[in-house]
Design a protein around this motif. Structure first.
Motif, PDB file in Angstrom:
ATOM      1  N   ARG A 111       0.817  -1.211   0.000  1.00  0.00           N
ATOM      2  CA  ARG A 111       0.000   0.000   0.000  1.00  0.00           C
ATOM      3  C   ARG A 111       0.852   1.263   0.000  1.00  0.00           C
ATOM      4  O   ARG A 111       0.470   2.275  -0.590  1.00  0.00           O
ATOM      5  N   ASN A 114       1.950   1.568  -3.621  1.00  0.00           N
ATOM      6  CA  ASN A 114       0.811   2.041  -4.419  1.00  0.00           C
ATOM      7  C   ASN A 114       0.647   3.552  -4.289  1.00  0.00           C
ATOM      8  O   ASN A 114       0.412   4.254  -5.284  1.00  0.00           O
ATOM      9  N   LYS A 134       6.209   0.235 -11.006  1.00  0.00           N
ATOM     10  CA  LYS A 134       5.118  -0.734 -11.096  1.00  0.00           C
ATOM     11  C   LYS A 134       5.648  -2.154 -11.234  1.00  0.00           C
ATOM     12  O   LYS A 134       5.108  -3.100 -10.639  1.00  0.00           O
ATOM     13  N   ARG A 137       6.866  -3.237  -7.885  1.00  0.00           N
ATOM     14  CA  ARG A 137       5.712  -3.565  -7.043  1.00  0.00           C
ATOM     15  C   ARG A 137       5.149  -4.939  -7.394  1.00  0.00           C
ATOM     16  O   ARG A 137       4.802  -5.738  -6.506  1.00  0.00           O
ATOM     17  N   ASP A 294      -5.330   5.031   1.169  1.00  0.00           N
ATOM     18  CA  ASP A 294      -5.202   5.255  -0.271  1.00  0.00           C
ATOM     19  C   ASP A 294      -5.039   6.747  -0.540  1.00  0.00           C
ATOM     20  O   ASP A 294      -5.911   7.549  -0.178  1.00  0.00           O
TER      21      ASP A 294
END
Length: 304
Positions: A111, A114, A134, A137, A294
């Motif tokens: 998270r 992200n 990315k 990740r 988020d």
């Protein structure tokens, strides 16, 4: 639980007066109910604090943050043992097994990454560097045993501040992050202790000289939120150093809103909910219970 953050710059003394905090400065006296206060931040070298004040702060779950000569938070006072079953919770915490800790850490760090990617997209970072983050990740393994977090961080900071940038540089972005992260860390420490957890027993961080290993674990997804807030509120001012007004602005991060479960709540409230969800995730042995922090939900509440 309180809700006010009290910032005291070059005050003369703090006293208790009928369950109120009395602040004396330049022959003026300011009185604030202790029940309203969540944290107190002290700057300057002249303010005196009594043991009675510290006892009252512990009783009311008020954290005291003391800044050094460079205005950076250098120490935190937290009351221990105020949770009604603190011994039971400490025994339970010490029994966490490695598989549990690896599983929850994987979710925490995913998270965080992200949020770093979302912020990088907002800041219009080059697409090729976004793709690197990315890909890193997507290769995240259980417990992040290959340190994808560290590799993402290098790409992330170099993308935002230049290839030669390091977190040790003497620069305004670093001053902002050092101060902002310290505020987030102190608030997270308050939430952890208030729920009866031992801040020194982490799930990933396990430095024997660090009294806040668990705090450092849990604050990770909030770091990119602070990065975005600095990008939005401080860096556009094009200051040469971190001013008093900007430090106040960074403290005000805790009063910004974020959308959680379709409700807009303050960041300091969100941290409490986050720690509670972490406890449930460990009790159920299921990281899915951990509240998702988020950045998109933070941006959505901007100016509202």
């Amino acid at each position: 639980m309180g809700f006010r953050t009290v910032f005291v710059k070059n005050g003369e003394s703090l006293r208790v007066k009928l369950d109120n905090l009395e602040i004396s400065k330049n022959r003026e006296h300011f009185i604030i109910p202790l029940s309203d206060i969540e944290s107190v931040i002290l700057e300057g070298e002249q303010t005196t604090v009594s043991s009675r004040i510290l006892a009252k702060f512990a009783q009311y779950h008020i954290e005291l943050i003391v800044c050094d000569s460079k205005y950076l938070p250098a120490g935190v006072f937290l009351g221990l043992g105020q949770y009604h079953r603190s011994a039971k919770r400490a025994i339970w915490q010490s029994g966490w097994i490695e598989e549990q800790k690896q599983a929850i850490w994987t979710v925490i760090i995913l998270r965080k990454i992200n949020n770093q990617i979302v912020f990088s997209e907002i800041a219009n970072i080059d697409e090729d560097r976004l793709e690197i983050m990315k890909e890193l990740r997507n290769n995240l393994q259980l417990g992040d045993e290959t340190n994808r977090e560290g590799h993402v961080a290098k790409v992330y900071f170099n993308s935002h501040f230049g290839l030669g940038f390091t977190r040790e540089d003497d620069s305004l972005p670093n001053a902002c992050m050092d101060y902002g992260y310290a505020i987030v860390r102190a608030q997270m420490a308050r939430c952890v202790v208030a729920q009866g957890l031992l801040p020194m027993l982490g799930v990933f961080h396990r430095n024997e000289y660090n009294s806040f290993n668990l705090v450092d674990d849990l604050m990770e997804p909030f770091r990119p939120l602070m990065d975005y807030y600095i990008y939005r509120e401080i860096l556009p001012k094009d200051e040469k150093y971190l001013t008093y007004d900007s430090r106040i602005q960074l403290v005000d991060f805790l009063n910004q809103k974020i959308k959680i479960k379709n409700k807009k709540i303050y960041i300091n409230q969100c941290m409490t909910e986050y720690v509670i969800s972490f406890i449930k995730a460990m009790e159920k042995n299921d990281p899915a219970y951990l509240l998702d922090i988020d950045l998109n939900n933070f941006v959505e509440c901007e100016g509202k």
